[in-house]
Design a protein around this motif. Structure first.
Motif, mmCIF file in Angstrom:
data_model
loop_
_atom_site.group_PDB
_atom_site.id
_atom_site.type_symbol
_atom_site.label_atom_id
_atom_site.label_comp_id
_atom_site.label_asym_id
_atom_site.label_seq_id
_atom_site.Cartn_x
_atom_site.Cartn_y
_atom_site.Cartn_z
ATOM 1 N N GLU A 1 0.848 -1.197 0.000
ATOM 2 C CA GLU A 1 0.000 0.000 0.000
ATOM 3 C C GLU A 1 0.879 1.239 0.000
ATOM 4 O O GLU A 1 1.757 1.394 0.833
ATOM 5 C CB GLU A 1 -0.945 -0.010 1.205
ATOM 6 C CG GLU A 1 -1.803 1.235 1.365
ATOM 7 C CD GLU A 1 -2.594 1.651 0.117
ATOM 8 O OE1 GLU A 1 -3.340 0.819 -0.420
ATOM 9 O OE2 GLU A 1 -2.428 2.810 -0.330
ATOM 10 N N LYS B 1 -20.658 9.451 3.221
ATOM 11 C CA LYS B 1 -21.871 9.086 3.974
ATOM 12 C C LYS B 1 -21.902 9.790 5.337
ATOM 13 O O LYS B 1 -22.968 10.159 5.835
ATOM 14 C CB LYS B 1 -21.951 7.568 4.151
ATOM 15 C CG LYS B 1 -22.765 6.889 3.075
ATOM 16 C CD LYS B 1 -22.111 6.675 1.737
ATOM 17 C CE LYS B 1 -22.366 7.645 0.667
ATOM 18 N NZ LYS B 1 -21.655 7.356 -0.586
ATOM 19 N N GLY C 1 3.917 -0.234 -5.289
ATOM 20 C CA GLY C 1 4.220 -1.551 -5.865
ATOM 21 C C GLY C 1 4.201 -1.491 -7.380
ATOM 22 O O GLY C 1 3.385 -0.788 -7.973
ATOM 23 N N ASP D 1 -12.091 -1.542 -8.650
ATOM 24 C CA ASP D 1 -12.279 -0.493 -9.660
ATOM 25 C C ASP D 1 -11.328 -0.637 -10.848
ATOM 26 O O ASP D 1 -11.668 -0.240 -11.965
ATOM 27 C CB ASP D 1 -12.034 0.892 -9.037
ATOM 28 C CG ASP D 1 -13.235 1.404 -8.260
ATOM 29 O OD1 ASP D 1 -14.161 0.607 -7.988
ATOM 30 O OD2 ASP D 1 -13.234 2.600 -7.901
HETATM 31 C C1 LIG Z 1 -16.999 10.189 -3.400
HETATM 32 C C2 LIG Z 1 -17.210 8.699 -3.632
HETATM 33 C C3 LIG Z 1 -18.167 8.037 -2.892
HETATM 34 C C4 LIG Z 1 -18.358 6.669 -3.068
HETATM 35 N N1 LIG Z 1 -19.325 6.051 -2.334
HETATM 36 C C5 LIG Z 1 -19.536 4.727 -2.483
HETATM 37 C C6 LIG Z 1 -20.522 4.049 -1.726
HETATM 38 O O1 LIG Z 1 -21.243 4.658 -0.933
HETATM 39 N N2 LIG Z 1 -20.653 2.714 -1.887
HETATM 40 C C7 LIG Z 1 -19.892 2.016 -2.775
HETATM 41 O O2 LIG Z 1 -20.063 0.794 -2.906
HETATM 42 N N3 LIG Z 1 -18.920 2.628 -3.499
HETATM 43 C C8 LIG Z 1 -18.737 3.962 -3.391
HETATM 44 N N4 LIG Z 1 -17.744 4.574 -4.109
HETATM 45 C C9 LIG Z 1 -16.870 3.751 -4.961
HETATM 46 C C10 LIG Z 1 -15.783 3.085 -4.097
HETATM 47 O O3 LIG Z 1 -15.063 4.078 -3.406
HETATM 48 C C11 LIG Z 1 -14.840 2.265 -4.956
HETATM 49 O O4 LIG Z 1 -15.590 1.370 -5.766
HETATM 50 C C12 LIG Z 1 -13.884 1.455 -4.083
HETATM 51 O O5 LIG Z 1 -13.092 2.299 -3.279
HETATM 52 C C13 LIG Z 1 -12.969 0.585 -4.943
HETATM 53 O O6 LIG Z 1 -12.182 -0.217 -4.125
HETATM 54 P P1 LIG Z 1 -10.759 -0.729 -4.625
HETATM 55 O O7 LIG Z 1 -10.249 -1.615 -3.537
HETATM 56 O O8 LIG Z 1 -10.867 -1.263 -5.986
HETATM 57 O O9 LIG Z 1 -9.857 0.582 -4.763
HETATM 58 P P2 LIG Z 1 -9.497 1.768 -3.789
HETATM 59 O O10 LIG Z 1 -10.448 1.933 -2.681
HETATM 60 O O11 LIG Z 1 -9.269 2.929 -4.712
HETATM 61 O O12 LIG Z 1 -8.116 1.320 -3.156
HETATM 62 C C14 LIG Z 1 -6.968 1.134 -3.949
HETATM 63 C C15 LIG Z 1 -5.743 1.240 -3.068
HETATM 64 O O13 LIG Z 1 -4.596 0.907 -3.846
HETATM 65 C C16 LIG Z 1 -3.530 1.773 -3.504
HETATM 66 N N5 LIG Z 1 -2.586 1.798 -4.619
HETATM 67 C C17 LIG Z 1 -2.801 2.238 -5.876
HETATM 68 N N6 LIG Z 1 -1.717 2.037 -6.640
HETATM 69 C C18 LIG Z 1 -0.777 1.476 -5.840
HETATM 70 C C19 LIG Z 1 0.534 1.010 -6.040
HETATM 71 N N7 LIG Z 1 1.147 1.095 -7.230
HETATM 72 N N8 LIG Z 1 1.204 0.480 -4.983
HETATM 73 C C20 LIG Z 1 0.616 0.395 -3.773
HETATM 74 N N9 LIG Z 1 -0.639 0.786 -3.523
HETATM 75 C C21 LIG Z 1 -1.327 1.308 -4.558
HETATM 76 C C22 LIG Z 1 -4.227 3.110 -3.250
HETATM 77 O O14 LIG Z 1 -3.413 3.946 -2.460
HETATM 78 C C23 LIG Z 1 -5.498 2.651 -2.545
HETATM 79 O O15 LIG Z 1 -5.303 2.594 -1.151
HETATM 80 C C24 LIG Z 1 -17.555 5.945 -3.978
HETATM 81 C C25 LIG Z 1 -16.573 6.620 -4.721
HETATM 82 C C26 LIG Z 1 -16.415 7.974 -4.558
HETATM 83 C C27 LIG Z 1 -15.330 8.676 -5.357
#
Ligand SMILES: Cc1cc2nc3c(=O)[nH]c(=O)nc-3n(C[C@H](O)[C@H](O)[C@H](O)COP(=O)(O)OP(=O)(O)OC[C@H]3O[C@@H](n4cnc5c(N)ncnc54)[C@H](O)[C@@H]3O)c2cc1C
Length: 454
Positions: A35, A52, A113, A303
């Motif tokens: 991370e 929220k 990473g 995502d």
């Molecule tokens: C304002 C807003 C409100 C939202 N509200 C909702 C909601 O109410 N309900 C819902 O279901 N979804 C909601 N979403 C969508 C939700 O936030 C995302 O779908 C979710 O965070 C995706 O999870 P993830 O684990 O794929 O990625 P992320 O949560 O984006 O986490 C990815 C992680 O990877 C890390 N990272 C990236 N690249 C590297 C690298 N090269 N090396 C090391 N670490 C790295 C980042 O620092 C981050 O910590 C919302 C989005 C936004 C923008």
């Protein structure tokens, strides 16, 4: 340089990365999670959770005002709402997440990473080799459209708008999707003068037309200026001065801040995908096992694969991928655009499966039935007299529900029954026997089925 071996290496500790790391560790695998910022990811610190926290007080205040016999202040205490938001995000400190990783035996590697060939991940001077799998869970960031002047005005994205330390005097929101409408609602309730600029002819374009109309009407009642069919042509000012936007056809708007909320881009750049023979061009393409382009060792969840930009669906994909990595068999088949989704405005929009339009586009012979969300005995206690429509979209050939949308206060509570009905394709005659308790708002199911003729 330290060279270490694990069974699996996960890049990104957002919700998707954390869930897969936990599942793999529970399956006795040796797991490292990398991370670069905060463990918990965008969702915990800059997206779902803070948004929220900002929205809940105004929704609750609206509900309290609907219940006779309670006297409350008309005002929200913005400083306390912001303080509660800070509590929810642990003051942007992830240490509360760390004991869980430790208890699970998951090794946390801090830093950026990057893939470095097959099964190898480089983090600074560390080389982590994965015996079984590397999982990309790097998430997404806000997209910036190529509009004249936009890059120079100092915009806000979802990060700045969810973490603002004080109430902005005024804000233009570019984009009337979920993030745009939620943040317009949250900050206008706290005192910001908000204008939404949306190029399409309605907000929340993917949802039912009535959901767009009801949310638009509520936002306007709250004093939000909603401009639909409005194309932003040029931006100027900013950086301490008001931001100005010129609209196609001549309109002009000005505000202290500009939030850009026009979509997300997957974080695929700079993570070494080329070293695995992948030229990143948009979301990482995965099959239903979550493997990248048929790879035996590379997976992508959340995502970054673009299938459903929602926390709960990223976590579903994590469970699917973990099952496959652990030697079982699982396929994600329900994580597309029809995934369950909630827009936490007041009224809320909670939907799953098709809208009437998307079902018709898919070639189904469908019928929509609509009732008022406030039309049950339960709704005389919760969401009393509030505006909002509930709809089922029914596939007439198969006799099953293929879509549901509920608009109203706390409509999210009605959603999971719909998700089960849609995913399990429960025949309507069995739904007839699933009797909702009286006097709960779940009797909306009874009303909808009666409207259908059952
Ligand atoms: C304002 C807003 C409100 C939202 N509200 C909702 C909601 O109410 N309900 C819902 O279901 N979804 C909601 N979403 C969508 C939700 O936030 C995302 O779908 C979710 O965070 C995706 O999870 P993830 O684990 O794929 O990625 P992320 O949560 O984006 O986490 C990815 C992680 O990877 C890390 N990272 C990236 N690249 C590297 C690298 N090269 N090396 C090391 N670490 C790295 C980042 O620092 C981050 O910590 C919302 C989005 C936004 C923008």
């Amino acid at each position: 340089m330290a060279d270490r071996e694990f069974d699996a290496v996960v890049i990104g500790a957002g919700p998707a990365g954390e869930v897969i790391a936990g599942r793999l560790a529970s399956g006795e695998l040796d797991v490292a999670i990398v991370e670069q910022h905060l463990v918990g990811g965008e969702c915990s610190f800059y997206a779902c959770m803070p948004s929220k926290a900002l929205l809940r007080p105004s929704a609750l205040l609206a509900e309290v005002k609907r219940v006779p016999g309670l006297s409350v202040s008309d005002e929200l205490d913005a400083a306390k709402v912001i303080a509660r938001r800070d509590e929810v995000v642990h003051d942007y400190d992830d240490s509360a997440q760390l004991p869980w990783l430790e208890d699970m035996g998951i090794e946390l590697v801090r830093g950026e990473g990057r893939l470095d060939g097959e099964r190898r991940v480089v983090v600074g001077d560390d080389v982590l080799t994965a015996r079984k799998a590397v999982v990309i869970a790097t998430g997404s960031a806000a997209s910036m459209p190529p509009i004249d002047g936009l890059a120079d005005v100092g915009t806000w994205t979802s990060r700045e708008v969810t973490s603002a330390r004080s109430v902005p005097a005024s804000m233009i929101v570019l984009g009337g999707g979920v993030v745009g409408v939620e943040m317009a609602q949250a900050w206008s309730a706290l005192g910001t003068t908000v204008s939404i600029v949306e190029a399409a002819d309605r907000l929340l374009l993917r949802e039912e037309q009535f959901a767009s109309e009801q949310v638009t009407e509520a936002l306007r009642e709250h004093g939000v200026e909603v401009h639909v069919g409005a194309k932003a042509e040029r931006f100027s000012g900013g950086n301490g001065e008001p931001v100005r936007v010129e609209l196609e056809g001549g309109g002009k708007l000005e505000a202290e801040h500009l939030l850009v909320a026009v979509g997300r881009r997957p974080l695929v750049d700079g993570i070494g995908l080329e070293s695995a023979g992948i030229e990143p061009d948009g979301p990482l393409q995965v099959d239903d096992t979550m493997a990248v382009q048929g790879s035996e060792w590379l997976y992508a969840i959340g995502d970054v694969n673009g299938r459903a930009l929602l926390t709960h669906m990223g976590k579903y994909q994590a469970r699917v991928a973990a099952t496959n990595i652990l030697g079982g068999e699982a396929r994600a088949t329900r994580d597309g655009p029809n995934s369950p989704r909630v827009i936490f405005t007041d009224p809320e929009v909670a939907a799953v499966g098709h809208t009437l339009a998307s079902a018709e586009e898919a070639g189904m012979d469908v019928r929509a039935v609509d009732v008022s969300t406030a039309g049950t005995a339960g709704a005389s206690f919760h969401g009393r007299n509030a505006a909002g429509t509930s709809r089922l979209v029914i596939d007439e050939d198969r006799g099953v529900v293929v879509g549901a949308t509920f608009v109203g206060p706390d409509a999210n509570e009605l959603l999971h029954a719909a998700t089960i009905a849609v995913v399990a394709e429960i025949p309507l005659h069995l739904l007839f026997d699933a009797v909702p308790a009286f006097p709960t708002r779940n009797e909306i199911w009874l009303k909808l089925l009666e409207e259908y003729g059952l």
